[in-house]
Write a protein that holds these residues in place. Sequence first.
Motif, PDB file in Angstrom:
ATOM      1  N   LYS A  93      25.021  35.903  54.187  1.00 46.60           N
ATOM      2  CA  LYS A  93      25.610  35.327  52.848  1.00 46.60           C
ATOM      3  C   LYS A  93      25.681  36.639  51.908  1.00 46.60           C
ATOM      4  N   LEU A  94      24.628  37.452  52.007  1.00 49.27           N
ATOM      5  CA  LEU A  94      24.590  38.920  51.269  1.00 49.27           C
ATOM      6  C   LEU A  94      25.902  39.561  51.771  1.00 49.27           C
ATOM      7  N   SER A  95      26.179  39.659  52.932  1.00 49.93           N
ATOM      8  CA  SER A  95      27.317  40.474  53.264  1.00 49.93           C
ATOM      9  C   SER A  95      28.762  39.917  52.848  1.00 49.93           C
ATOM     10  N   GLN A  96      28.724  38.636  52.824  1.00 51.30           N
ATOM     11  CA  GLN A  96      29.928  38.207  52.119  1.00 51.30           C
ATOM     12  C   GLN A  96      30.058  38.149  50.826  1.00 51.30           C
ATOM     13  N   ASP A  97      28.891  38.222  50.157  1.00 49.23           N
ATOM     14  CA  ASP A  97      28.968  38.404  48.463  1.00 49.23           C
ATOM     15  C   ASP A  97      29.471  39.887  48.248  1.00 49.23           C
ATOM     16  N   LYS A  98      28.812  40.820  49.130  1.00 46.07           N
ATOM     17  CA  LYS A  98      29.323  42.309  49.068  1.00 46.07           C
ATOM     18  C   LYS A  98      30.743  42.588  49.179  1.00 46.07           C
ATOM     19  N   LYS A  99      31.575  41.713  49.972  1.00 47.11           N
ATOM     20  CA  LYS A  99      33.008  41.735  50.051  1.00 47.11           C
ATOM     21  C   LYS A  99      33.612  41.129  48.835  1.00 47.11           C
ATOM     22  N   ILE A 100      33.022  39.880  48.220  1.00 49.87           N
ATOM     23  CA  ILE A 100      33.873  39.418  47.125  1.00 49.87           C
ATOM     24  C   ILE A 100      33.424  40.589  46.013  1.00 49.87           C
ATOM     25  N   ALA A 101      32.206  41.113  45.922  1.00 50.00           N
ATOM     26  CA  ALA A 101      32.331  42.124  44.834  1.00 50.00           C
ATOM     27  C   ALA A 101      33.247  43.349  44.761  1.00 50.00           C
ATOM     28  N   LYS A 102      33.516  43.688  46.155  1.00 53.62           N
ATOM     29  CA  LYS A 102      34.274  44.776  46.498  1.00 53.62           C
ATOM     30  C   LYS A 102      35.752  44.380  46.101  1.00 53.62           C
ATOM     31  N   SER A 103      36.127  43.227  46.295  1.00 56.70           N
ATOM     32  CA  SER A 103      37.353  42.681  45.849  1.00 56.70           C
ATOM     33  C   SER A 103      37.750  42.688  44.605  1.00 56.70           C
ATOM     34  N   LEU A 104      36.814  42.274  43.844  1.00 60.88           N
ATOM     35  CA  LEU A 104      36.586  42.445  42.530  1.00 60.88           C
ATOM     36  C   LEU A 104      36.490  43.577  41.929  1.00 60.88           C
ATOM     37  N   PHE A 105      36.094  44.671  42.437  1.00 57.85           N
ATOM     38  CA  PHE A 105      35.978  45.825  41.926  1.00 57.85           C
ATOM     39  C   PHE A 105      37.465  46.324  42.082  1.00 57.85           C
ATOM     40  N   VAL A 106      38.281  46.213  43.127  1.00 55.01           N
ATOM     41  CA  VAL A 106      39.580  46.547  43.344  1.00 55.01           C
ATOM     42  C   VAL A 106      40.366  45.794  42.460  1.00 55.01           C
ATOM     43  N   LEU A 107      40.069  44.342  42.004  1.00 58.74           N
ATOM     44  CA  LEU A 107      40.861  43.729  40.990  1.00 58.74           C
ATOM     45  C   LEU A 107      40.862  44.317  39.692  1.00 58.74           C
ATOM     46  N   VAL A 108      39.595  44.720  39.262  1.00 64.01           N
ATOM     47  CA  VAL A 108      39.516  45.476  38.033  1.00 64.01           C
ATOM     48  C   VAL A 108      40.329  46.642  37.788  1.00 64.01           C
ATOM     49  N   CYS A 109      40.347  47.497  38.746  1.00 64.25           N
ATOM     50  CA  CYS A 109      41.129  48.826  38.831  1.00 64.25           C
ATOM     51  C   CYS A 109      42.508  48.633  38.612  1.00 64.25           C
ATOM     52  N   VAL A 110      43.116  47.619  39.444  1.00 70.47           N
ATOM     53  CA  VAL A 110      44.581  47.259  39.606  1.00 70.47           C
ATOM     54  C   VAL A 110      44.927  46.777  38.417  1.00 70.47           C
ATOM     55  N   PHE A 111      44.030  45.818  37.777  1.00 66.81           N
ATOM     56  CA  PHE A 111      44.340  45.406  36.319  1.00 66.81           C
ATOM     57  C   PHE A 111      44.527  46.299  35.335  1.00 66.81           C
ATOM     58  N   GLY A 112      43.348  47.227  35.288  1.00 69.42           N
ATOM     59  CA  GLY A 112      43.363  48.356  34.205  1.00 69.42           C
ATOM     60  C   GLY A 112      44.582  49.098  34.319  1.00 69.42           C
ATOM     61  N   ILE A 113      44.762  49.624  35.542  1.00 71.46           N
ATOM     62  CA  ILE A 113      46.013  50.536  35.776  1.00 71.46           C
ATOM     63  C   ILE A 113      47.406  49.806  35.280  1.00 71.46           C
ATOM     64  N   CYS A 114      47.498  48.706  35.585  1.00 68.74           N
ATOM     65  CA  CYS A 114      48.840  47.907  35.374  1.00 68.74           C
ATOM     66  C   CYS A 114      48.938  47.369  33.737  1.00 68.74           C
ATOM     67  N   TRP A 115      47.883  47.277  33.168  1.00 70.75           N
ATOM     68  CA  TRP A 115      48.135  46.827  31.946  1.00 70.75           C
ATOM     69  C   TRP A 115      47.554  47.674  30.816  1.00 70.75           C
ATOM     70  N   ALA A 116      46.747  48.502  31.082  1.00 70.77           N
ATOM     71  CA  ALA A 116      46.226  49.486  29.895  1.00 70.77           C
ATOM     72  C   ALA A 116      47.303  50.418  29.413  1.00 70.77           C
ATOM     73  N   PRO A 117      48.368  50.958  30.242  1.00 67.85           N
ATOM     74  CA  PRO A 117      49.254  51.835  29.718  1.00 67.85           C
ATOM     75  C   PRO A 117      50.148  51.218  28.732  1.00 67.85           C
ATOM     76  N   TYR A 118      50.466  49.884  29.208  1.00 68.27           N
ATOM     77  CA  TYR A 118      51.545  49.130  28.389  1.00 68.27           C
ATOM     78  C   TYR A 118      50.862  48.648  27.233  1.00 68.27           C
ATOM     79  N   SER A 119      49.644  48.354  27.247  1.00 71.92           N
ATOM     80  CA  SER A 119      49.033  47.867  26.077  1.00 71.92           C
ATOM     81  C   SER A 119      48.986  49.128  24.727  1.00 71.92           C
ATOM     82  N   LEU A 120      48.464  50.053  25.259  1.00 73.03           N
ATOM     83  CA  LEU A 120      48.136  51.409  24.748  1.00 73.03           C
ATOM     84  C   LEU A 120      49.531  51.739  24.002  1.00 73.03           C
TER      85      LEU A 120
END
Length: 363
Positions: free
Chosen positions: A277-304
């Motif tokens: 279960k812990l190993s699966q949750d680690k995969k979820i956390a990694k995918s969320l980290f990628v999600l945060v980075c991609v969302f920030g890269i795509c949205w931050a320049p436009y909003s600013l």
Amino acid sequence: MMILIMVLISFLILVTILGNSLVIVAFIEDKRLRNRSNFFLLNLAICDFFIGAFCIPLYIPYILTGRWILGKFLCKLWLVIDNLMCTASAFNVVLISYDRYLAVTMAVMYRSQQYHHFKTVLTMTTVWILSSLLYSPAILFWEYLFNDSSFSEDLCLPAYYYNWHFLVAASSFDFILPLLSISFFNLSLYWNIRSRSRSKHLTAMHLSSSNTEGMQQKPYKIPVAPFPNRQNDLQETEITMVKTSLHHMLKKHRSKKAKPTWIEIDQGQTSNIRIVKLSQDKKIAKSLFVLVCVFGICWAPYSLLMTTRAACHDYCIASYWYDITFWLLWINSSINPILYPLCHESFRRAFTKIIYKYVKNAS
């Protein structure tokens, strides 16, 4: 250069439509995908599909001619749908992050609500309503309420284009709050997984010391209320703290008349389930980290740049920088099918079946 730009835009449209269409078709074809988390992925795919099928194609004549030639009605419709879909896409990203956060930190409660489709559909509808309220009224009624219609008919721009006060307030809801939310969920998952990793190491040390001393632990029996249409519950890795979770499940389902099944679990089995279960949750956390980075890269320049450009009326920022940041939002819609469904094994299996079926029928 124009030919190269058109080739790239056509490729972007193709990837966006095909990727999100595949998600929608897989959800329709495979009934096993119809759970709470996948409903939210479907909602995101619908937003991104309309961006690729409607918003980007209608912008192509604007690029080729340098002016809007499709009339005022289509201009308003394009602005409403484009802003609605982009905002709904951002809100759905937050919803997916929150859903994964619950799946890790509150696994038992989350599992009991997996197939409550009414609440899921209600949540999805709320996302669409909130998204439509952010920009659509301003696009439709701004020029009538504030008597501001200074743009030429050759341009397709919202009447609040230079009102930086409104743009700052709007970007707070469609970028800043979503970014803070998914960052919070990601950090919470990180701390949750870190504390459980420490607990896993302590448990492993305790079991090792018990074995060296020759002490054998008796398995404890836990009554588990059976769930409809769910087999091999213990083989699934969605149970966090097995002993307490199963007792909690029993309390949640006491109203059912089915007789409880007695399952024996020793400490070694409990430890193994926790590790998986812990190993699966680690995969979820990694995918969320990628999600945060991609969302920030795509949205931050436009909003600013959007708010800065409005404040200085285009004098401080070159127009091509605004165009680049504008396209980043649409590129995010073509990346989302890769970030979300393709990371799920169940969706990958469904995609493989659909592609195989299509190739077989074509041949």
